[in-house]
Design an enzyme around this catalytic site. Structure first.
Site, PDB file in Angstrom:
ATOM      1  N   TYR A   1     -16.706  36.705  18.267  1.00 22.04           N
ATOM      2  CA  TYR A   1     -17.722  35.704  18.655  1.00 22.04           C
ATOM      3  C   TYR A   1     -19.121  36.292  18.492  1.00 22.04           C
ATOM      4  CZ  TYR A   1     -21.005  33.380  21.790  1.00 22.04           C
ATOM      5  OH  TYR A   1     -22.134  32.786  22.314  1.00 22.04           O
TER       6      TYR A   1
ATOM      7  N   LYS B   1     -22.208  35.245  15.890  1.00 26.97           N
ATOM      8  CA  LYS B   1     -23.552  34.826  16.328  1.00 26.97           C
ATOM      9  C   LYS B   1     -24.609  35.764  15.721  1.00 26.97           C
ATOM     10  CE  LYS B   1     -24.533  31.943  18.828  1.00 26.97           C
ATOM     11  NZ  LYS B   1     -24.784  30.484  18.645  1.00 26.97           N
TER      12      LYS B   1
ATOM     13  N   THR C   1     -27.265  34.409  21.610  1.00 27.28           N
ATOM     14  CA  THR C   1     -26.728  35.022  22.819  1.00 27.28           C
ATOM     15  C   THR C   1     -27.125  36.494  22.944  1.00 27.28           C
ATOM     16  OG1 THR C   1     -24.634  35.708  23.828  1.00 27.28           O
ATOM     17  CG2 THR C   1     -24.609  35.422  21.471  1.00 27.28           C
ATOM     18  N   ASP C   2     -27.095  36.998  24.179  1.00 28.81           N
ATOM     19  CA  ASP C   2     -27.357  38.431  24.390  1.00 28.81           C
ATOM     20  C   ASP C   2     -26.203  39.291  23.876  1.00 28.81           C
ATOM     21  OD1 ASP C   2     -25.455  37.870  26.343  1.00 28.81           O
ATOM     22  OD2 ASP C   2     -26.656  38.578  28.035  1.00 28.81           O
ATOM     23  N   GLU C   3     -25.047  38.652  23.598  1.00 28.18           N
ATOM     24  CA  GLU C   3     -23.882  39.450  23.172  1.00 28.18           C
ATOM     25  C   GLU C   3     -24.083  40.100  21.810  1.00 28.18           C
ATOM     26  OE1 GLU C   3     -20.024  38.004  23.937  1.00 28.18           O
ATOM     27  OE2 GLU C   3     -20.613  36.985  25.784  1.00 28.18           O
TER      28      GLU C   3
HETATM   29  P1  NAD Z   1     -19.741  24.838  24.289  1.00 28.35           P
HETATM   30  O1  NAD Z   1     -18.522  25.480  23.713  1.00 28.35           O
HETATM   31  O2  NAD Z   1     -19.680  24.270  25.661  1.00 28.35           O
HETATM   32  O3  NAD Z   1     -20.202  23.636  23.323  1.00 28.35           O
HETATM   33  C1  NAD Z   1     -20.213  23.756  21.929  1.00 28.35           C
HETATM   34  C2  NAD Z   1     -20.449  22.350  21.361  1.00 28.35           C
HETATM   35  O4  NAD Z   1     -20.530  22.461  19.930  1.00 28.35           O
HETATM   36  C3  NAD Z   1     -19.304  21.364  21.653  1.00 28.35           C
HETATM   37  O5  NAD Z   1     -19.823  20.113  22.022  1.00 28.35           O
HETATM   38  C4  NAD Z   1     -18.579  21.252  20.319  1.00 28.35           C
HETATM   39  O6  NAD Z   1     -17.923  19.997  20.136  1.00 28.35           O
HETATM   40  C5  NAD Z   1     -19.718  21.444  19.338  1.00 28.35           C
HETATM   41  N1  NAD Z   1     -19.267  21.927  18.037  1.00 28.35           N
HETATM   42  C6  NAD Z   1     -18.438  22.960  17.778  1.00 28.35           C
HETATM   43  N2  NAD Z   1     -18.245  23.065  16.447  1.00 28.35           N
HETATM   44  C7  NAD Z   1     -18.989  22.098  15.861  1.00 28.35           C
HETATM   45  C8  NAD Z   1     -19.226  21.716  14.508  1.00 28.35           C
HETATM   46  N3  NAD Z   1     -18.636  22.355  13.481  1.00 28.35           N
HETATM   47  N4  NAD Z   1     -20.062  20.688  14.271  1.00 28.35           N
HETATM   48  C9  NAD Z   1     -20.664  20.023  15.294  1.00 28.35           C
HETATM   49  N5  NAD Z   1     -20.463  20.329  16.582  1.00 28.35           N
HETATM   50  C10 NAD Z   1     -19.638  21.363  16.865  1.00 28.35           C
HETATM   51  O7  NAD Z   1     -20.889  25.904  24.136  1.00 28.35           O
HETATM   52  P2  NAD Z   1     -22.086  26.267  25.142  1.00 28.35           P
HETATM   53  O8  NAD Z   1     -21.594  27.202  26.158  1.00 28.35           O
HETATM   54  O9  NAD Z   1     -22.770  25.034  25.526  1.00 28.35           O
HETATM   55  O10 NAD Z   1     -23.020  27.110  24.138  1.00 28.35           O
HETATM   56  C11 NAD Z   1     -23.970  26.443  23.299  1.00 28.35           C
HETATM   57  C12 NAD Z   1     -24.688  27.472  22.454  1.00 28.35           C
HETATM   58  O11 NAD Z   1     -25.362  28.393  23.309  1.00 28.35           O
HETATM   59  C13 NAD Z   1     -23.778  28.308  21.571  1.00 28.35           C
HETATM   60  O12 NAD Z   1     -24.419  28.499  20.338  1.00 28.35           O
HETATM   61  C14 NAD Z   1     -23.637  29.628  22.322  1.00 28.35           C
HETATM   62  O13 NAD Z   1     -23.405  30.690  21.425  1.00 28.35           O
HETATM   63  C15 NAD Z   1     -24.983  29.727  22.982  1.00 28.35           C
HETATM   64  N6  NAD Z   1     -25.026  30.486  24.254  1.00 28.35           N
HETATM   65  C16 NAD Z   1     -24.155  30.193  25.253  1.00 28.35           C
HETATM   66  C17 NAD Z   1     -24.260  30.859  26.474  1.00 28.35           C
HETATM   67  C18 NAD Z   1     -23.336  30.550  27.631  1.00 28.35           C
HETATM   68  O14 NAD Z   1     -23.354  31.259  28.636  1.00 28.35           O
HETATM   69  N7  NAD Z   1     -22.511  29.500  27.557  1.00 28.35           N
HETATM   70  C19 NAD Z   1     -25.237  31.850  26.633  1.00 28.35           C
HETATM   71  C20 NAD Z   1     -26.094  32.147  25.568  1.00 28.35           C
HETATM   72  C21 NAD Z   1     -25.987  31.444  24.391  1.00 28.35           C
HETATM   73  O1  DAU Z   2     -23.690  36.495  27.563  1.00 23.91           O
HETATM   74  C1  DAU Z   2     -23.731  35.215  27.005  1.00 23.91           C
HETATM   75  C2  DAU Z   2     -22.323  34.735  26.737  1.00 23.91           C
HETATM   76  O2  DAU Z   2     -21.757  34.430  28.001  1.00 23.91           O
HETATM   77  C3  DAU Z   2     -22.274  33.525  25.813  1.00 23.91           C
HETATM   78  O3  DAU Z   2     -22.774  33.881  24.562  1.00 23.91           O
HETATM   79  C4  DAU Z   2     -20.832  33.013  25.684  1.00 23.91           C
HETATM   80  O4  DAU Z   2     -20.807  31.825  24.906  1.00 23.91           O
HETATM   81  C5  DAU Z   2     -20.313  32.707  27.073  1.00 23.91           C
HETATM   82  O5  DAU Z   2     -18.958  32.304  26.989  1.00 23.91           O
HETATM   83  C6  DAU Z   2     -20.436  33.939  27.971  1.00 23.91           C
HETATM   84  O6  DAU Z   2     -19.531  34.991  27.527  1.00 23.91           O
HETATM   85  P1  DAU Z   2     -18.693  35.874  28.571  1.00 23.91           P
HETATM   86  O7  DAU Z   2     -17.524  36.426  27.874  1.00 23.91           O
HETATM   87  O8  DAU Z   2     -19.566  36.821  29.299  1.00 23.91           O
HETATM   88  O9  DAU Z   2     -18.264  34.688  29.627  1.00 23.91           O
HETATM   89  P2  DAU Z   2     -16.881  34.405  30.370  1.00 23.91           P
HETATM   90  O10 DAU Z   2     -17.180  33.349  31.378  1.00 23.91           O
HETATM   91  O11 DAU Z   2     -15.764  34.175  29.418  1.00 23.91           O
HETATM   92  O12 DAU Z   2     -16.606  35.752  31.132  1.00 23.91           O
HETATM   93  C7  DAU Z   2     -17.549  36.298  32.051  1.00 23.91           C
HETATM   94  C8  DAU Z   2     -16.988  37.618  32.529  1.00 23.91           C
HETATM   95  O13 DAU Z   2     -15.837  37.355  33.341  1.00 23.91           O
HETATM   96  C9  DAU Z   2     -16.497  38.519  31.417  1.00 23.91           C
HETATM   97  O14 DAU Z   2     -16.759  39.864  31.772  1.00 23.91           O
HETATM   98  C10 DAU Z   2     -14.993  38.279  31.372  1.00 23.91           C
HETATM   99  C11 DAU Z   2     -14.657  37.983  32.811  1.00 23.91           C
HETATM  100  N1  DAU Z   2     -13.542  37.039  33.044  1.00 23.91           N
HETATM  101  C12 DAU Z   2     -13.571  35.853  32.381  1.00 23.91           C
HETATM  102  C13 DAU Z   2     -12.557  34.933  32.578  1.00 23.91           C
HETATM  103  C14 DAU Z   2     -12.556  33.607  31.840  1.00 23.91           C
HETATM  104  C15 DAU Z   2     -12.553  37.347  33.949  1.00 23.91           C
HETATM  105  O15 DAU Z   2     -12.537  38.435  34.566  1.00 23.91           O
HETATM  106  N2  DAU Z   2     -11.551  36.439  34.157  1.00 23.91           N
HETATM  107  C16 DAU Z   2     -11.511  35.236  33.494  1.00 23.91           C
HETATM  108  O16 DAU Z   2     -10.556  34.441  33.705  1.00 23.91           O
END
Ligand code: NAD
Ligand code: DAU
Length: 358
Positions: A167, A171, A141-143
Site C-alpha cells: 500500500y 502511494k 499518506t505518512d506511510e
Molecule cells: P477508503 O478506502 O475509505 O475510500 C476509498 C474510496 O475510493 C472508495 O469510495 C472507493 O470506492 C473509491 N475507489 C477505489 N478505487 C477506485 C477507482 N478505481 N475509481 C474510483 N473510485 C475508486 O479510503 P480513505 O480512508 O477514505 O482514504 C482516502 C485517501 O486518503 C486515500 O488516497 C488514502 O491513501 C489517503 N489517506 C488515508 C488516511 C486514513 O487514515 N484513512 C490517512 C492518510 C491518507
Molecule cells: O498513516 C496513515 C494510514 O493510516 C493511511 O494511509 C491508511 O490508508 C490507513 O488505513 C491507516 O493505516 P494503518 O495501517 O495505520 O491503519 P489501521 O487502522 O489498519 O491500523 C492501525 C494500527 O492498528 C496499526 O498499527 C495496525 C493495528 N491494528 C489494526 C487492526 C485493523 C491492530 O492491532 N488490530 C487490528 O485489527
C-alpha cells in the site's frame, strides 16, 4: 508558472473516491462551507465506497455523483471538459494495509495506474489545448516515509521515502508520478501526506471503528503483535481543513504534511475506547476483557509521527478537534449509526475476513 505561488479559487471540483471515508466527509464539509461551489464525485463504489455516505449531499443541487473508475481516462477527460472542472481532489485509492499484504495487485492498479490515468486526462484538458486555470491535489499518506525509531524526530516533508507495505509503496509511486507531471508538463499540483484519520463513515476494517463495533457486539478486539506500535491520529475533518487550505493557498509543486501531534500506542487507544464504552454500556464492562493479542501484521511499521509545522506556519493550519472531543464524537456516531456499519460489515468484508483469517 512552475514553482510560483498560486492562489486558486475553485468553482467546480472533482472529488475522486468521494464515497469513501475521508472523501465523503470532505464532500459534507465542502458543501456546508462553500455553498456556491459545485462538487462532482467520481467513485467506482468498491467494497469501501458507499453511496449512503452521501445521502444528504445528494439532495444538494450543487452536488453530482458519477459512478465510474479513475482508470477510465476518457471518462475523466469528458467530465473535466463537459463539467468545466477546475480542481481535482484525488482521494480514490485502495487504502487498507492488511488488504495490500494479501493482494497487492489492486493497489498497484488503482493507486499507481489510476493516479496516472487522472493526470493524463488533466494534462489533456487543462494544458494541451491552451492552459486553463486548474489545480490537481493528490491526497497521500505518512506511510510513504516508512517507520520511525522510538525517539526519532517526526517526519518532515524532507524525510526520505522508504515505504514498507505494498500500500505505502503504491502511494509513494503515485506521489512521484504527480510530481513528475508538474516538472515535465507544468501541471499545477499539490500533495498532502497525512497521518491516521478517524471519524464517521470509516470502514470498520480499520482499528478504531473495528474496536468500537466489536465492543458493541462483545467480540474480541484483535491487537497485532505486542500492541506497542505507534500511530499519530487526526480527526477526519481536520485533515479536510488542511486540504482546503492547500487547494486555495498552497504553492504549486509543494508537499504538505498534515497531522495533529497526537501519538498513541495501539493498545492505549484500545483501552481508552474500552473505558469510554464502559461509560456508555456499564453492563458490558469491563470491555477490556475483550482484548486479544493476535499474530502481528507482516512488515508492520512500528511508529509514525508527523511534523506539520510547514502547513501550520505557511498556511495557518491548526487542528480544531482534540483527541478527547474527536474520539467521543466518533464513538457516538458509531452508536447512532449501527445500521450503517452493520450493513457494510455484512457484505464483502466478512467474506474477505473469512478467506484471509480463518
Ligand atoms: P477508503 O478506502 O475509505 O475510500 C476509498 C474510496 O475510493 C472508495 O469510495 C472507493 O470506492 C473509491 N475507489 C477505489 N478505487 C477506485 C477507482 N478505481 N475509481 C474510483 N473510485 C475508486 O479510503 P480513505 O480512508 O477514505 O482514504 C482516502 C485517501 O486518503 C486515500 O488516497 C488514502 O491513501 C489517503 N489517506 C488515508 C488516511 C486514513 O487514515 N484513512 C490517512 C492518510 C491518507
Ligand atoms: O498513516 C496513515 C494510514 O493510516 C493511511 O494511509 C491508511 O490508508 C490507513 O488505513 C491507516 O493505516 P494503518 O495501517 O495505520 O491503519 P489501521 O487502522 O489498519 O491500523 C492501525 C494500527 O492498528 C496499526 O498499527 C495496525 C493495528 N491494528 C489494526 C487492526 C485493523 C491492530 O492491532 N488490530 C487490528 O485489527
Amino acid at each position: 508558472m512552475i514553482g510560483k505561488t498560486v492562489k486558486h479559487n475553485p468553482k467546480t471540483i472533482l472529488v475522486t473516491g468521494g464515497a469513501g471515508f475521508i472523501g465523503s466527509n470532505f464532500v459534507h464539509y465542502w458543501l456546508e462551507k462553500y455553498p456556491n461551489e459545485r462538487i462532482i464525485v467520481l467513485d467506482a463504489l468498491t467494497y469501501a465506497g458507499n453511496r449512503a455516505n452521501l445521502t444528504t449531499a445528494e439532495k444538494n443541487p450543487q452536488f453530482k455523483f458519477i459512478h465510474g473508475d479513475i482508470l477510465d481516462s476518457d471518462l475523466v477527460g469528458k467530465l473535466l471538459d463537459g463539467e468545466q472542472i477546475d480542481t481535482i481532489v484525488h482521494f480514490a485509492a485502495e487504502s487498507h494495509v492488511d488488504r495490500s499484504i494479501h493482494g497487492p495487485d489492486a493497489f498497484l492498479k488503482t493507486n499507481i495506474e489510476g493516479t496516472h490515468s487522472l493526470l493524463k486526462a488533466a494534462k489533456k484538458i487543462w494544458l494541451d489545448g491552451g492552459e486553463k486555470d486548474h489545480r490537481f491535489h493528490h491526497v497521500s499518506t505518512d506511510e510513504v516515509y516508512g517507520t520511525l525509531e522510538p525517539a526519532a524526530p517526526a517526519f518532515t516533508e524532507q524525510h526520505q521515502y522508504k515505504p514498507n507495505s505494498p500500500y505505502a509503496a503504491s502511494k509513494a509511486s503515485s506521489d512521484h508520478i504527480v510530481r513528475s507531471y508538474h516538472h515535465t508538463y507544468g501541471l499545477n499540483t499539490t500533495i498532502s501526506n497525512c497521518s491516521n484519520n478517524y471519524g464517521p463513515y470509516q470502514f470498520p476494517e480499520k482499528l478504531i471503528p473495528l474496536v468500537i463495533a466489536n465492543c458493541i457486539d462483545g467480540k474480541l478486539l484483535p491487537i497485532y503483535g505486542d500492541g506497542k506500535q505507534i500511530r499519530d491520529w487526526l480527526y477526519v475533518n481536520d485533515h479536510n481543513r488542511g486540504i482546503d487550505l492547500i487547494i486555495r493557498n498552497g504553492e504549486s509543486d509543494n508537499t504538505y504534511n498534515i497531522g495533529g501531534n497526537n501519538e498513541w500506542t495501539n493498545i492505549d487507544i484500545v483501552i481508552l475506547i474500552c473505558e469510554l464504552m464502559d461509560q456508555h454500556d456499564p453492563k458490558g464492562a469491563p470491555h477490556n476483557r475483550l482484548v486479544s493479542y493476535v499474530t502481528d501484521r507482516l512488515g508492520h511499521d512500528r511508529r509514525y509521527a508527523i511534523d506539520a509545522s510547514k502547513i501550520m506556519s505557511e498556511l495557518g493550519y491548526k487542528p480544531e478537534e482534540t483527541f478527547e472531543t474527536g474520539i467521543r464524537q466518533t464513538i457516538q456516531w458509531y452508536l447512532d449509526n449501527e445500521r450503517w456499519w452493520r450493513k457494510v460489515m455484512d457484505g464483502s468484508y466478512r467474506e474477505w475476513l473469512n478467506k484471509n483469517y480463518n
